[in-house]
Design an enzyme around this catalytic site. Structure first.
Site, PDB file in Angstrom:
ATOM      1  N   HIS A  48       0.876  -1.169   0.000  1.00 39.98           N
ATOM      2  CA  HIS A  48       0.000   0.000   0.000  1.00 39.98           C
ATOM      3  C   HIS A  48       0.910   1.214   0.000  1.00 39.98           C
ATOM      4  CE1 HIS A  48       0.942  -0.805   4.229  1.00 39.98           C
ATOM      5  NE2 HIS A  48       0.943   0.506   4.337  1.00 39.98           N
ATOM      6  N   HIS A  55       2.087   5.414   0.571  1.00 42.54           N
ATOM      7  CA  HIS A  55       2.055   6.594   1.440  1.00 42.54           C
ATOM      8  C   HIS A  55       2.674   7.758   0.681  1.00 42.54           C
ATOM      9  CE1 HIS A  55       0.968   4.498   5.143  1.00 42.54           C
ATOM     10  NE2 HIS A  55       1.812   3.543   4.790  1.00 42.54           N
ATOM     11  N   ASP A  88      11.406   7.598  -4.514  1.00 38.81           N
ATOM     12  CA  ASP A  88      10.138   8.146  -5.001  1.00 38.81           C
ATOM     13  C   ASP A  88       9.518   7.218  -6.046  1.00 38.81           C
ATOM     14  OD1 ASP A  88       8.051  10.002  -5.199  1.00 38.81           O
ATOM     15  OD2 ASP A  88       9.051  11.107  -6.810  1.00 38.81           O
TER      16      ASP A  88
HETATM   17 NI    NI Z   1       2.098   1.664   5.579  1.00 43.27          NI
END
Ligand code: NI
Length: 133
Positions: free
Chosen positions: A39, A41, A79
């Site tokens: 996931h 961020h 990145d």
């Molecule tokens: Ni996380």
């Protein structure tokens, strides 16, 4: 002593997994974060230098140089990367905010003699500080 901070943002994906633990233990310890599909961020990095003002330039360090160093040493590495899979430092080390901050320190310290603190936000409400050592 004066402190100068530059902020940079990057996006990255991760998941939490300790290969020394059983799948059940990983799920218990890390919950949703243990999903190997990962996931994302949007991290905010703050890099603080500490030093004296150079009377010739009025600066601690040329901030253009600092920006270029952050782009080359950190953003180019992290990145838009899946940290577990694309950043060798996290092949065996769990890419928690804590460990990412330590790795950023490790990447920057040789380039920034005045490095004082890495602050890394995983969300607006959660950040870690690392000052080396
Ligand atoms: Ni996380």
């Amino acid at each position: 002593m004066i402190y100068v901070t530059r902020r940079a943002e990057f996006s990255a994906a991760h998941y939490y997994h300790n290969p020394d633990l059983s799948p059940e233990e990983n799920r218990r310890l890390f919950g949703k974060c243990s999903n190997p599909n990962g996931h994302g961020h949007n991290y905010t990095l703050e890099v603080t230098l500490a030093g004296e003002v150079d009377p010739k330039t009025g600066m601690v360090l040329d901030l253009k140089d600092l920006k270029a160093i952050l782009e080359k040493e950190v953003l180019a590495v992290m990145d838009h990367k899946f940290l577990n899979k694309e950043v060798p430092a996290f092949e065996r080390t769990i890419p928690t905010t804590e460990n990412i901050a330590v790795e950023i320190w490790r990447l920057l310290e040789p380039k920034l003699p005045h490095l004082h603190r890495i602050r890394l936000y995983e969300t607006e409400d959660l950040y870690v500080d690392y000052c080396g050592g």
